[in-house]
Design a protein around this motif. Sequence first.
Motif, PDB file in Angstrom:
ATOM      1  N   GLN A   7       0.820  -1.202   0.000  1.00  0.00           N
ATOM      2  CA  GLN A   7       0.000   0.000   0.000  1.00  0.00           C
ATOM      3  C   GLN A   7       0.857   1.256   0.000  1.00  0.00           C
ATOM      4  O   GLN A   7       0.570   2.230  -0.711  1.00  0.00           O
ATOM      5  CB  GLN A   7      -0.924   0.001   1.228  1.00  0.00           C
ATOM      6  CG  GLN A   7      -2.035  -1.042   1.169  1.00  0.00           C
ATOM      7  CD  GLN A   7      -2.835  -1.112   2.444  1.00  0.00           C
ATOM      8  OE1 GLN A   7      -2.291  -0.897   3.537  1.00  0.00           O
ATOM      9  NE2 GLN A   7      -4.120  -1.396   2.327  1.00  0.00           N
ATOM     10  N   LEU A   8       1.911   1.237   0.787  1.00  0.00           N
ATOM     11  CA  LEU A   8       2.811   2.388   0.832  1.00  0.00           C
ATOM     12  C   LEU A   8       3.459   2.617  -0.532  1.00  0.00           C
ATOM     13  O   LEU A   8       3.540   3.755  -1.013  1.00  0.00           O
ATOM     14  CB  LEU A   8       3.881   2.168   1.898  1.00  0.00           C
ATOM     15  CG  LEU A   8       4.957   3.266   1.968  1.00  0.00           C
ATOM     16  CD1 LEU A   8       4.343   4.586   2.433  1.00  0.00           C
ATOM     17  CD2 LEU A   8       6.104   2.847   2.881  1.00  0.00           C
ATOM     18  N   PHE A   9       3.925   1.554  -1.177  1.00  0.00           N
ATOM     19  CA  PHE A   9       4.559   1.685  -2.491  1.00  0.00           C
ATOM     20  C   PHE A   9       3.581   2.270  -3.510  1.00  0.00           C
ATOM     21  O   PHE A   9       3.919   3.191  -4.266  1.00  0.00           O
ATOM     22  CB  PHE A   9       5.077   0.328  -2.966  1.00  0.00           C
ATOM     23  CG  PHE A   9       5.435   0.304  -4.413  1.00  0.00           C
ATOM     24  CD1 PHE A   9       6.482   1.081  -4.911  1.00  0.00           C
ATOM     25  CD2 PHE A   9       4.733  -0.496  -5.302  1.00  0.00           C
ATOM     26  CE1 PHE A   9       6.812   1.067  -6.263  1.00  0.00           C
ATOM     27  CE2 PHE A   9       5.048  -0.517  -6.644  1.00  0.00           C
ATOM     28  CZ  PHE A   9       6.089   0.266  -7.129  1.00  0.00           C
ATOM     29  N   VAL A  10       2.349   1.763  -3.555  1.00  0.00           N
ATOM     30  CA  VAL A  10       1.360   2.250  -4.522  1.00  0.00           C
ATOM     31  C   VAL A  10       1.029   3.708  -4.256  1.00  0.00           C
ATOM     32  O   VAL A  10       0.967   4.532  -5.183  1.00  0.00           O
ATOM     33  CB  VAL A  10       0.100   1.374  -4.484  1.00  0.00           C
ATOM     34  CG1 VAL A  10      -1.018   2.012  -5.306  1.00  0.00           C
ATOM     35  CG2 VAL A  10       0.409  -0.019  -4.996  1.00  0.00           C
ATOM     36  N   ARG A  69      -1.029  -3.029  -7.648  1.00  0.00           N
ATOM     37  CA  ARG A  69      -2.406  -2.525  -7.652  1.00  0.00           C
ATOM     38  C   ARG A  69      -3.409  -3.669  -7.791  1.00  0.00           C
ATOM     39  O   ARG A  69      -4.437  -3.694  -7.106  1.00  0.00           O
ATOM     40  CB  ARG A  69      -2.581  -1.519  -8.792  1.00  0.00           C
ATOM     41  CG  ARG A  69      -1.996  -0.137  -8.495  1.00  0.00           C
ATOM     42  CD  ARG A  69      -2.069   0.730  -9.717  1.00  0.00           C
ATOM     43  NE  ARG A  69      -1.703   2.116  -9.412  1.00  0.00           N
ATOM     44  CZ  ARG A  69      -1.329   2.998 -10.332  1.00  0.00           C
ATOM     45  NH1 ARG A  69      -1.247   2.636 -11.624  1.00  0.00           N
ATOM     46  NH2 ARG A  69      -1.033   4.230  -9.997  1.00  0.00           N
ATOM     47  N   ASN A  70      -3.115  -4.593  -8.698  1.00  0.00           N
ATOM     48  CA  ASN A  70      -4.024  -5.721  -8.902  1.00  0.00           C
ATOM     49  C   ASN A  70      -4.134  -6.578  -7.648  1.00  0.00           C
ATOM     50  O   ASN A  70      -5.208  -7.075  -7.299  1.00  0.00           O
ATOM     51  CB  ASN A  70      -3.555  -6.574 -10.083  1.00  0.00           C
ATOM     52  CG  ASN A  70      -3.769  -5.892 -11.421  1.00  0.00           C
ATOM     53  OD1 ASN A  70      -4.580  -4.969 -11.532  1.00  0.00           O
ATOM     54  ND2 ASN A  70      -3.039  -6.324 -12.433  1.00  0.00           N
ATOM     55  N   ALA A  71      -2.996  -6.760  -6.961  1.00  0.00           N
ATOM     56  CA  ALA A  71      -3.005  -7.569  -5.746  1.00  0.00           C
ATOM     57  C   ALA A  71      -3.855  -6.916  -4.665  1.00  0.00           C
ATOM     58  O   ALA A  71      -4.665  -7.574  -3.999  1.00  0.00           O
ATOM     59  CB  ALA A  71      -1.582  -7.773  -5.246  1.00  0.00           C
ATOM     60  N   LEU A  72      -3.699  -5.598  -4.488  1.00  0.00           N
ATOM     61  CA  LEU A  72      -4.485  -4.897  -3.475  1.00  0.00           C
ATOM     62  C   LEU A  72      -5.966  -4.890  -3.832  1.00  0.00           C
ATOM     63  O   LEU A  72      -6.823  -5.057  -2.963  1.00  0.00           O
ATOM     64  CB  LEU A  72      -3.966  -3.464  -3.315  1.00  0.00           C
ATOM     65  CG  LEU A  72      -2.564  -3.335  -2.704  1.00  0.00           C
ATOM     66  CD1 LEU A  72      -2.098  -1.891  -2.748  1.00  0.00           C
ATOM     67  CD2 LEU A  72      -2.543  -3.855  -1.275  1.00  0.00           C
TER      68      LEU A  72
END
Length: 305
Positions: A7-10, A69-72
Amino acid sequence: MRIDDLQLFVRTAELGSLSAAARLLDLSPAVASAALKRLEQQLGTRLLARSTRNLRLTAEGEGFLLHARNALASLDEGRRQLARGQDDVSGVLQLSAPSDFGRNVLLPWLDELQREHPKLSVRLLLGDRNADLFRQAADIALRYGTPEDSSLVALPLCADNRRVLCASPAYLARHGEPKEVAHLAQHNCLLYQLGSRVHDHWRFGRGATEAGITVSGDRFCDDADVVRRWALAGLGIAYKSWLDVAFDVQAGRLKVLLGHLEGEAAPLNLMCTHRAQLGKPVQLLRNLLRERCQTLLEQLQRVSL
């Protein structure tokens, strides 16, 4: 790989700033920086090129961003599906109920519950004898009266319910309306029998103000619904649970008599053998019954004025 690191990376990629992403996620700059380094170490590559003034995605970071993004998004959808699954009520609701209350009051409420929760099945056993919850195919039972079996869990549904005298307008037109308890001796009283006991002693009030009378009549039955039907047919006076006759009184099919007197207590309880049986279907039913019975009880107070 930690979800909060992803989440932080995105967020950092979207905002173009690690400090802005940290503020959004309520992280300190040091914690955010450590999280990003941890993610890069796990992946074995540099995701962001950072300087004192600029931050940009590396080629590897751009490639990984779509997967992150897809994973989240997939995790969020999984959570939503779980939440929907928890909201869905399914399985079999197995219960027993008194004959009159079950047929004429409970049945439409159960139909409503099943319309709202189409995956729910109902197995309804009707009868006025107390169901043996340790032997019968019923998880819960609705029962009138003070619980006597201490081995069962009893949850109050309508503790203030009581019995009321009632008769049809046709009967009252022929025989007149009793003005006091003693006048019941002059009327045909419709009697209910449970087992070998005929309930022919009707009590009103409590304590020092209690008044009772032994009544008689030409009909008695061990099915409370039959007693109600006799009253509707104008064949006599019945002494019934208010919950059983509330709709008939509202519709003018029956009239409450001596409403200023407090009738015998007839509390309605939900019984089960163990609290583990109080799953979501039972909880929904319990809440529905408590709400609807309370509404009917408020109407009794108006009738008794």
